[in-house]
Enzyme design. Structure first.
Site, mmCIF file in Angstrom:
data_model
loop_
_atom_site.group_PDB
_atom_site.id
_atom_site.type_symbol
_atom_site.label_atom_id
_atom_site.label_comp_id
_atom_site.label_asym_id
_atom_site.label_seq_id
_atom_site.Cartn_x
_atom_site.Cartn_y
_atom_site.Cartn_z
ATOM 1 N N HIS A 76 -7.859 -21.558 47.134
ATOM 2 C CA HIS A 76 -6.427 -21.761 46.881
ATOM 3 C C HIS A 76 -5.815 -22.505 48.056
ATOM 4 O O HIS A 76 -5.864 -22.035 49.187
ATOM 5 C CB HIS A 76 -5.707 -20.409 46.745
ATOM 6 C CG HIS A 76 -6.017 -19.691 45.475
ATOM 7 N ND1 HIS A 76 -5.353 -18.564 45.080
ATOM 8 C CD2 HIS A 76 -6.907 -19.948 44.498
ATOM 9 C CE1 HIS A 76 -5.816 -18.150 43.920
ATOM 10 N NE2 HIS A 76 -6.778 -18.970 43.546
ATOM 11 N N TYR A 205 3.781 -13.980 45.520
ATOM 12 C CA TYR A 205 4.376 -12.837 46.225
ATOM 13 C C TYR A 205 5.848 -12.816 45.844
ATOM 14 O O TYR A 205 6.562 -13.785 46.096
ATOM 15 C CB TYR A 205 4.270 -13.015 47.738
ATOM 16 C CG TYR A 205 2.896 -12.825 48.332
ATOM 17 C CD1 TYR A 205 1.945 -13.831 48.310
ATOM 18 C CD2 TYR A 205 2.550 -11.621 48.946
ATOM 19 C CE1 TYR A 205 0.690 -13.657 48.871
ATOM 20 C CE2 TYR A 205 1.299 -11.434 49.522
ATOM 21 C CZ TYR A 205 0.373 -12.454 49.480
ATOM 22 O OH TYR A 205 -0.858 -12.271 50.051
ATOM 23 N N PRO A 297 -1.175 -4.300 53.616
ATOM 24 C CA PRO A 297 -1.951 -5.337 52.934
ATOM 25 C C PRO A 297 -1.200 -6.643 52.660
ATOM 26 O O PRO A 297 -1.817 -7.629 52.249
ATOM 27 C CB PRO A 297 -2.367 -4.674 51.611
ATOM 28 C CG PRO A 297 -1.383 -3.584 51.405
ATOM 29 C CD PRO A 297 -0.960 -3.116 52.755
ATOM 30 N N LYS A 301 -4.823 -9.348 55.642
ATOM 31 C CA LYS A 301 -5.536 -9.555 56.910
ATOM 32 C C LYS A 301 -6.638 -8.535 57.190
ATOM 33 O O LYS A 301 -7.496 -8.772 58.055
ATOM 34 C CB LYS A 301 -4.539 -9.499 58.080
ATOM 35 C CG LYS A 301 -3.620 -10.675 58.156
ATOM 36 C CD LYS A 301 -4.358 -11.917 58.623
ATOM 37 C CE LYS A 301 -3.632 -13.171 58.231
ATOM 38 N NZ LYS A 301 -4.474 -14.237 57.760
ATOM 39 N N TYR A 389 -1.274 -17.151 57.614
ATOM 40 C CA TYR A 389 -1.888 -16.668 56.366
ATOM 41 C C TYR A 389 -3.324 -17.183 56.225
ATOM 42 O O TYR A 389 -4.226 -16.428 55.860
ATOM 43 C CB TYR A 389 -1.030 -17.105 55.167
ATOM 44 C CG TYR A 389 -1.400 -16.393 53.887
ATOM 45 C CD1 TYR A 389 -0.893 -15.120 53.605
ATOM 46 C CD2 TYR A 389 -2.240 -16.982 52.951
ATOM 47 C CE1 TYR A 389 -1.232 -14.454 52.441
ATOM 48 C CE2 TYR A 389 -2.585 -16.330 51.773
ATOM 49 C CZ TYR A 389 -2.070 -15.070 51.524
ATOM 50 O OH TYR A 389 -2.416 -14.408 50.366
HETATM 51 P P1 FAD Z 1 -14.219 0.048 55.485
HETATM 52 O O1 FAD Z 1 -14.261 -0.941 54.401
HETATM 53 O O2 FAD Z 1 -13.307 1.216 55.336
HETATM 54 O O3 FAD Z 1 -15.700 0.566 55.690
HETATM 55 C C1 FAD Z 1 -16.000 1.708 56.446
HETATM 56 C C2 FAD Z 1 -17.242 2.356 55.874
HETATM 57 O O4 FAD Z 1 -17.598 3.460 56.667
HETATM 58 C C3 FAD Z 1 -17.002 2.903 54.471
HETATM 59 O O5 FAD Z 1 -18.010 2.447 53.611
HETATM 60 C C4 FAD Z 1 -17.028 4.405 54.650
HETATM 61 O O6 FAD Z 1 -17.523 5.076 53.505
HETATM 62 C C5 FAD Z 1 -17.964 4.542 55.847
HETATM 63 N N1 FAD Z 1 -17.792 5.771 56.583
HETATM 64 C C6 FAD Z 1 -16.650 6.442 56.859
HETATM 65 N N2 FAD Z 1 -16.917 7.538 57.585
HETATM 66 C C7 FAD Z 1 -18.239 7.564 57.782
HETATM 67 C C8 FAD Z 1 -19.117 8.458 58.432
HETATM 68 N N3 FAD Z 1 -18.654 9.555 59.035
HETATM 69 N N4 FAD Z 1 -20.427 8.185 58.446
HETATM 70 C C9 FAD Z 1 -20.921 7.067 57.833
HETATM 71 N N5 FAD Z 1 -20.136 6.196 57.178
HETATM 72 C C10 FAD Z 1 -18.809 6.441 57.148
HETATM 73 N N6 FAD Z 1 -6.907 -5.324 52.727
HETATM 74 C C11 FAD Z 1 -6.401 -6.437 52.242
HETATM 75 O O7 FAD Z 1 -6.410 -7.443 52.963
HETATM 76 N N7 FAD Z 1 -5.888 -6.458 50.961
HETATM 77 C C12 FAD Z 1 -5.913 -5.345 50.134
HETATM 78 O O8 FAD Z 1 -5.490 -5.384 48.992
HETATM 79 C C13 FAD Z 1 -6.443 -4.166 50.636
HETATM 80 N N8 FAD Z 1 -6.485 -3.053 49.869
HETATM 81 C C14 FAD Z 1 -6.997 -1.897 50.407
HETATM 82 C C15 FAD Z 1 -7.020 -0.726 49.649
HETATM 83 C C16 FAD Z 1 -7.498 0.472 50.201
HETATM 84 C C17 FAD Z 1 -7.513 1.746 49.369
HETATM 85 C C18 FAD Z 1 -7.952 0.490 51.533
HETATM 86 C C19 FAD Z 1 -8.461 1.790 52.169
HETATM 87 C C20 FAD Z 1 -7.948 -0.700 52.273
HETATM 88 C C21 FAD Z 1 -7.464 -1.897 51.726
HETATM 89 N N9 FAD Z 1 -7.433 -3.091 52.455
HETATM 90 C C22 FAD Z 1 -6.932 -4.200 51.960
HETATM 91 C C23 FAD Z 1 -7.984 -3.207 53.783
HETATM 92 C C24 FAD Z 1 -9.411 -3.736 53.775
HETATM 93 O O9 FAD Z 1 -10.048 -3.324 52.607
HETATM 94 C C25 FAD Z 1 -10.058 -3.194 55.017
HETATM 95 O O10 FAD Z 1 -9.398 -3.769 56.123
HETATM 96 C C26 FAD Z 1 -11.554 -3.433 55.103
HETATM 97 O O11 FAD Z 1 -12.212 -2.645 54.154
HETATM 98 C C27 FAD Z 1 -12.061 -3.104 56.511
HETATM 99 O O12 FAD Z 1 -13.453 -3.088 56.529
HETATM 100 P P2 FAD Z 1 -14.226 -2.065 57.444
HETATM 101 O O13 FAD Z 1 -15.665 -2.359 57.227
HETATM 102 O O14 FAD Z 1 -13.670 -2.078 58.795
HETATM 103 O O15 FAD Z 1 -13.851 -0.619 56.872
HETATM 104 C C1 DHB Z 2 -4.830 -9.374 47.349
HETATM 105 C C2 DHB Z 2 -4.611 -8.380 48.267
HETATM 106 C C3 DHB Z 2 -3.673 -8.563 49.251
HETATM 107 O O1 DHB Z 2 -3.461 -7.596 50.151
HETATM 108 C C4 DHB Z 2 -2.934 -9.730 49.324
HETATM 109 O O2 DHB Z 2 -2.005 -9.868 50.286
HETATM 110 C C5 DHB Z 2 -3.170 -10.731 48.411
HETATM 111 C C6 DHB Z 2 -4.123 -10.551 47.411
HETATM 112 C C7 DHB Z 2 -5.854 -9.167 46.293
HETATM 113 O O3 DHB Z 2 -6.386 -8.049 46.224
HETATM 114 O O4 DHB Z 2 -6.116 -10.074 45.527
#
Ligand code: FAD
Ligand code: DHB
Length: 396
Positions: A76, A205, A297, A301, A389
């Protein structure tokens, strides 16, 4: 698994951060063990983010997992901001000398990284229990866990805490050694996936009197939509009809545009939080991704910051194993925090500009509209948004 194992880098968590770190270390010839408390199916099916910065896309290609992303990801060049019944396009590519975002679900990223990990033959253990980290201030920290009822211990050189916001690694750091910065918001997002072809090529948005809404997508057949709701919203109170009615109200613009509707096959509520821990390191434990910071969200980022962290961390560990020098490990936290705080500001700004709060009054509403009107009429303001962005290139 034997009860006493050894690896170079013990990675807790198989989200985007842990899996990408494992892949980068593999390419540097560095051993790692990845431990994940959930099942493989749970991790792959968890629906979360969808917007990849160019830096994340480039990294996926660099580590050899970009093939499906290149085929199925949707590039995009712009986004729309909608308010007062009008959609305004921000041409991000034109404003930033060609930078764009790519839509590709986080669960697809995780799927591709798991496949790559399995191909390397290096250890990745799902469904592990009672993970704990020990001797973090020694040269040989360790991780203990249980798998299928058997206790194990892994001796490591370094531990990477990639276990997300609710993980155990950050909590293992003595409280006196950390500073926490936090803000919660008086709203959340209700997100859905619907079997409906996206009715716009780019994200919308929208700020409406009833609150924020976001139009996004996952594929040419699947639309992703979000609605501002209460932070503790009970999703069972939202029938499909109520969701569509609210989305139409908040998204439809005077030019007749509105999202296509179709069967909803996934619903969930996400709370909104800004959170940073400083530093992102304690002795031989390094935190990356959501374990160290959470953004609301709205700026898309979270996933991208996690990827930027592990790129930096892998480079630091590669230098350590190649030369014994710890310089990049020593500056990891400070430099990762610079990017983190930049993203914190951007995410907070987008969130406060686009959401309605019960504590806001008529002045606040007019101020929000004035800000949006300025934003879509000033090339300087649009360039600023587009730069943040689309994200800056990852650096080590
Ligand atoms: P995570 O993806 O959380 O991965 C951490 C992993 O560690 C998980 O698999 C978990 O199961 C595992 N874990 C936890 N504790 C333990 C343990 N004790 N032992 C072993 N493993 C463990 N960001 C956006 O930009 N847009 C969005 O729309 C958006 N929606 C989101 C919705 C939700 C419900 C959440 C929680 C986050 C969302 N985010 C979104 C943020 C984005 O998904 C996260 O920033 C991203 O997942 C970060 O990746 P990570 O690997 O750091 O953490
Ligand atoms: C999506 C999630 C976001 O947090 C955002 O700012 C834009 C798009 C998505 O899940 O597609």
């Amino acid at each position: 698994m034997s009860p006493s194992l050894r690896t170079q880098v013990g990675i807790v968590g198989a989200g985007p951060a842990g899996l990408m770190l494992g892949q980068l270390l593999h390419l540097y010839g560095i051993d790692s063990v990845i431990l994940e408390k959930r099942s493989r199916q749970y991790v792959v099916e968890r629906v979360r983010a969808g917007v990849l910065e160019q830096g994340t896309v480039d990294l996926m290609h660099e580590v050899g997992v970009g093939e499906r992303l290149a085929r199925e990801g949707l590039r995009h060049d712009g986004i729309y901001l909608a308010f007062g019944g009008t959609r305004h396009r921000i041409d991000m590519a034109e404003l930033t000398g060609g930078r764009a975002i790519t839509i590709y679900g986080q669960n697809e990223v995780v799927h591709d990284l798991i496949e790559a990990r399995l191909t390397t033959g290096r250890p990745l253990h799902f469904d592990v229990d009672d993970v704990s980290v020990h001797d973090l201030d020694s040269r040989s920290p360790s991780i203990r866990f249980r798998k299928d009822g058997v206790e194990h211990e892994i001796a490591c050189d370094v531990i990477a805490g990639c276990d997300g916001f609710h993980g155990i690694t950050r909590a293992a750091i003595p409280a006196a050694r950390l500073r926490l910065y936090e803000r919660t918001y008086p709203y959340g997002w209700l997100g859905i996936l619907a079997e409906a072809p996206p009715s716009s090529d780019e994200l919308v948005y929208s700020l409406h009197d009833s609150g924020f809404a976001l139009f996004s997508m996952r594929s040419p057949q699947v639309t992703r939509l979000y609605l501002q709701c209460a932070p503790d919203e009970d999703v069972s109170r939202w029938s499909d009809d109520r969701i569509w009615a609210e989305l139409r109200t908040r998204l439809a613009t005077d030019d007749g545009w509105r999202p296509n509707e179709g069967p909803i096959f996934q619903k969930g509520v996400t709370g909104m939080r800004s959170f940073v821990v400083e530093p992102m390191r304690f002795e031989r434990l390094f935190l990356a991704g959501d374990a160290a910071h959470i953004v609301p969200p709205t700026g898309a980022k979270g996933l991208n910051l996690a990827m930027a962290d592990v790129y930096r961390l892998a480079t630091a560990l590669a230098e350590f194993y190649r030369s014994g020098r710890e310089h990049l490990m020593d500056v990891y936290s400070e430099r990762a925090l610079q990017r983190t705080w930049r993203a914190q500001h951007f995410s907070w700004w987008m969130t406060s500009m686009l959401h309605r709060s019960d504590s806001d009054n008529a002045f606040d509403h007019r101020r929000q509209l004035a800000e949006l009107e300025y934003l879509v009429s000033s090339r300087a303001a649009m360039t600023s948004l587009a730069e943040s962005y689309t994200g800056t290139p990852f650096d080590a």
